[in-house]
Scaffold this active site. Structure first.
Site, PDB file in Angstrom:
ATOM      1  N   HIS A 325       0.811  -1.218   0.000  1.00  0.00           N
ATOM      2  CA  HIS A 325       0.000   0.000   0.000  1.00  0.00           C
ATOM      3  C   HIS A 325       0.844   1.268   0.000  1.00  0.00           C
ATOM      4  O   HIS A 325       0.366   2.314  -0.439  1.00  0.00           O
ATOM      5  CB  HIS A 325      -0.945   0.006   1.202  1.00  0.00           C
ATOM      6  CG  HIS A 325      -2.137  -0.874   0.998  1.00  0.00           C
ATOM      7  ND1 HIS A 325      -2.118  -2.215   1.282  1.00  0.00           N
ATOM      8  CD2 HIS A 325      -3.374  -0.613   0.508  1.00  0.00           C
ATOM      9  CE1 HIS A 325      -3.294  -2.732   0.984  1.00  0.00           C
ATOM     10  NE2 HIS A 325      -4.073  -1.793   0.502  1.00  0.00           N
ATOM     11  N   GLY A 326       2.042   1.215   0.495  1.00  0.00           N
ATOM     12  CA  GLY A 326       2.835   2.439   0.483  1.00  0.00           C
ATOM     13  C   GLY A 326       4.204   2.240   1.081  1.00  0.00           C
ATOM     14  O   GLY A 326       4.423   1.325   1.886  1.00  0.00           O
TER      15      GLY A 326
END
Lengths: 473, 362
Positions: A325-326
């Site tokens: 996700h990041g």
């Protein structure tokens, strides 16, 4: 190009009109391919080349995997595909993150090293299209799908514009068969597709951006301690915002694909009515959780080697899921929180195995609410830009005696409260059914009235083209 | 050929979709038309929204020798582009931004190695020296759109313009769902730290971003009163945040202001060095807002210091009776007819200031 933009409205109307007016299936596919690259290139044309390069490489490696006779040769070609995809993802998405952590490690060892800041633009949707493309070589390797001979078809499967930048993660094995024969537009398919697109846009433009985003942004952007009510409003507001934002995109994508005659699977199934965390992951971002299950959890051994190994496998999967996700440790912690919750759930399941009370409605409701609250605590780490913000917020959420600042207007608190109540009620009401089944039960005048209201609300909201949260992933 | 492993097919609810679709289209069109008529009866007319896209479109028009206006909403309302063109011989490019600090735009022009034109900077010291927050964010957002805007955003802007020029209800700071919800009279908690609301829209904007105050705002009435009352909390510096010790916060603000003075001087000198010119203008302000601004930033303070450190010429409206005689209907901006007269009277002062600047450069 954003779904919630006037450009997309014109673009989609043109593509749809020309697509169904063409008789030749190859011409239609060429049109979709060109439209998909225009859709993507409208952000940053050079990144379309990167998208094509990834696709072409996996097309080639897929054919090599299929042609290789020896298992080790097949494995080498697969490793080449996985390495090239993950290297590209690593460079663009995690380059600076890795350098910063390398610097931190050297500093612990007493070495002062200042790495250059790499001025890297993150290609939009890179995490999604990398997985679209990678799913092909993985499935060819697993012999789940045979390699396609058409580079055009494979390129279209990876870049098909409805799902290109923010999912659902559509596997080549699911999409390539749909390119064999031209789809027929069945009765109601266009109308249902357009209704889904309206629903998705309503979720994004009205519910996420207009009614929820400001509370979440205010609370997560504040540098001080806030009151308990504000903290909960901000966090619950974000829980609703991210659902409506992401599920809205998926719904739009599914609707747009359906208008063009393609069938994409559900990506969300009323996740805030989940009872337990494994249930949550069967309902939230389904295409990612099944991807990680099939291509990571099961190859690691799944739960075949005992509970301890299964727990380790779960933690690995959720670690990767968080990082996907990041490029920040806050995302990793979010993933690990879910990993720990999944492990605890498994332990509790074995302790209470056979207990009948767990299947009563009251127990389900309580466990469901507990799941929702735990998920909200997890969202704090997902949304906070640093651990200090996350710690302050969690402190404010659990310590009601704390005298923090009141930041939100009464209107914002009411908005978040009403939307969240509606969201939870809808999810619980529909948790064991599906949107088409629910809509089929409604009188036709009500379907028309709700559709009209959603359209009017979108027009009234006059969205300013805020990007979808998941574009950054 | 790929093996078909997917037999998934979406279920389409059995409903008379054609009839529903037609009914929805008709009802939505009727509701939209009704809303448009209602908005027009409230006095709204079709006008452009002053968005970052419209700003970026104007920014792209800047040529190396352009005459450029930057600043906050005062030069946006108070300068007439036709009158300036007549007086100065060049069509100006309007880059002032409502509710903004102009420094980032000035720095951006200074960083443009080709630019050697003339910059008129509208100066409200409270805004120009803002150390951070939404005033800077407004300018930065517009600059980001100019530097990094995508083709999709550009085309969306042109389609949006087409609609905004025809529909009155497309007014982003007044008639969006969010704006309408904000107007609900719901009291807030005591001691809640709620930023003051921005006044409702009271102007029309043309494609060159020439903003004109509406007649309704120029006339005494409820709208004018609401706008006047809106300025006072907006122009009152916010209290220090509760989570930073007051002395640390004030020291940080002081240091940021010092940096702003230095950076502004450096930006002006860069433009000067390339043969360009910068002139600062203090536009009319009246009533209690003037008292508030004078008390917070007396003329002898930031204005005088900025001119001294930059070496740029400045025109302060109060120095000239012909500029000081205007009345701002809502204390902060001139009415549309007055803005033309004001610009005509400002032109000789601009000519003089720019001529002096040229002489000094030689």
């Amino acid at each position: 190009m954003l779904f919630n933009s006037l450009t997309f409205v014109v673009f989609f109307a043109l593509v749809l009109g020309v697509y169904w007016s063409l008789r030749d299936w190859n011409a239609r596919k060429n049109l979709l391919l060109a439209a998909s690259y225009i859709f993507y290139g409208a952000w940053n044309p050079p990144f379309a080349l990167l998208l094509f390069a990834t696709t072409a490489l996996d097309f080639y490696l897929g054919s090599r995997i299929a042609k290789a006779q020896q298992p080790h040769a097949r494995r080498i070609w697969l490793i080449a595909s996985v390495t090239s995809n993950l290297s590209m993802l690593g460079f663009f998405k995690y380059g600076n993150f890795l350098l910063q952590n390398f610097q931190w490690l050297l500093a612990r060892a007493g070495v002062a090293y200042r790495p250059p800041h790499l001025d890297i633009f993150l290609p939009i949707g890179i995490s999604f299209y990398t997985f679209h493309s990678l799913s092909y070589t993985l499935d060819v390797y697993r012999r789940v799908c045979q390699p396609t001979r058409s580079l055009r078809d494979f390129t279209l499967a990876v870049s098909f514009f409805p799902q290109l930048v923010a999912g659902p993660i559509v596997r080549a094995a699911d999409f390539l068969p749909q390119l064999i024969a031209p789809p027929r537009l069945r009765p109601g398919q266009l109308g249902w597709g357009l209704l889904l697109m309206t629903l998705g846009l309503f979720e994004k433009v009205v519910l996420a951006d207009t009614l929820l985003a400001s509370s979440a942004n205010t609370i997560f952007g504040y540098g001080g301690v806030v009151q308990t009510l504000d903290a909960w409003t901000g966090v619950v507001g974000f829980a609703g915002q991210i659902f409506f934002d992401f599920a809205g995109y998926s719904t739009c994508a599914i609707g747009a694909a359906l208008c063009l005659g393609f069938h994409l699977k559900d990506n969300f199934r009323f996740p805030y009515a989940a009872v337990g965390f494994s249930d949550f992951w069967r309902r939230w971002h389904i295409s990612l959780s099944t991807f990680l299950r099939d291509f990571l959890y099961i190859p690691l051994g799944g739960n075949r080697s005992g509970p301890v190994r299964a727990a380790i496998n779960l933690m690995i999967v959720m670690f990767i899921g968080g990082l996907w996700h990041g490029a920040a440790w806050t995302f990793v912690v979010w993933g690990l929180i879910h990993g720990v919750l999944l492990v605890i759930e498994r332990i509790l399941q074995s302790v209470f195995k056979g207990a009948t009370w767990t299947s009563s409605w009251g127990a389900k409701l309580l466990l469901g609410l507990a799941t929702y609250v735990a998920v909200c605590f997890g969202w704090v780490f997902f949304r906070a830009t640093d651990f200090a913000t996350a710690a302050r917020l969690i402190g404010a959420m659990v310590d009601t005696r704390h005298r923090g600042d009141a930041l939100l207007t009464t209107r914002e608190i009411l908005q978040v409260g009403l939307v969240t109540a509606g969201l939870l009620l809808a999810h619980w009401k529909l948790r064991d059914t599906s949107v088409p089944a629910a809509v089929a039960r409604l009188p036709r005048w009500l379907v028309g009235a709700v559709w009209t209201l959603m359209l009017c609300a979108i027009i009234l909201a006059q969205g300013t083209g805020n990007a979808f949260i998941y574009f950054q992933f | 050929m790929p093996s078909s492993t997917s037999s998934f097919e979406r279920v389409v609810p059995a409903l008379p979709w054609r009839r529903i679709l037609i009914a929805v289209a008709l009802l939505t069109a009727a509701a939209t038309l009704g809303w448009e008529i209602r908005c027009r009866t409230w006095g709204y007319t079709a006008t452009l929204n002053d968005t970052a896209d419209l700003w970026a479109q104007q920014r792209r028009k800047v040529r190396p020798d352009s005459l450029v206006i930057i600043g906050d909403s005062r030069p946006l309302f108070d300068l007439d582009l036709d009158a300036l063109e007549q007086g100065l011989g060049r069509r100006p490019v309007q880059l002032a931004l409502a509710g903004s600090c102009a420094y980032p735009v000035l720095a951006d022009l200074a960083a443009d190695e080709d630019f050697h034109g003339t910059v008129i900077v509208g100066l409200v010291p409270l805004m120009f020296l803002a150390p951070g927050g939404p005033l800077l964010a407004t300018s930065e957002k517009a600059l980001k759109r100019y530097h990094h805007g995508t083709w999709a955003e550009r085309s969306g802007h042109y389609i949006g313009r087409f609609l905004e020029e025809r529909l009155a209800f497309l007014k982003q700071n007044d008639l969006t769902l969010e704006s309408l919800l904000k107007r609900l009279p719901i009291p807030n908690r005591p001691r809640a730290l709620i930023p003051p609301p921005f006044p409702p829209g009271f102007s029309t904007v043309d494609p060159e971003r020439r903003s004109r105050m509406t007649d309704k705002c120029a006339r005494p009435g409820a709208l004018q009163t609401r706008i006047k009352e809106g300025w006072l909390p907006l122009f009152t510096p916010p209290p220090p945040p509760t989570f930073v010790p007051k002395d640390v916060f004030l020291a940080g603000v002081g240091s940021a202001i010092e940096t702003r003075f230095r950076d502004t001087a450096a930006a002006v000198k860069k433009i000067d060095a390339r043969g360009g010119q910068v002139v600062f203008v203090r536009f009319p302000v009246t009533g209690r807002l003037k008292q508030l601004e004078d008390a917070a930033t007396p003329r002898a303070g930031p204005w005088t210091r900025l001119l001294a450190e930059t070496g740029a010429p400045g025109i302060y409206f109060e120095d000239y009776p012909e500029l000081a005689s205007f009345d701002c209907p809502e204390w902060s901006h001139l009415s549309a007819p007055d803005s033309v007269a004001f610009t005509q009277r400002l032109v000789p002062h601009l000519q003089k200031a720019l001529a002096k600047g040229t002489e000094a450069a030689h």
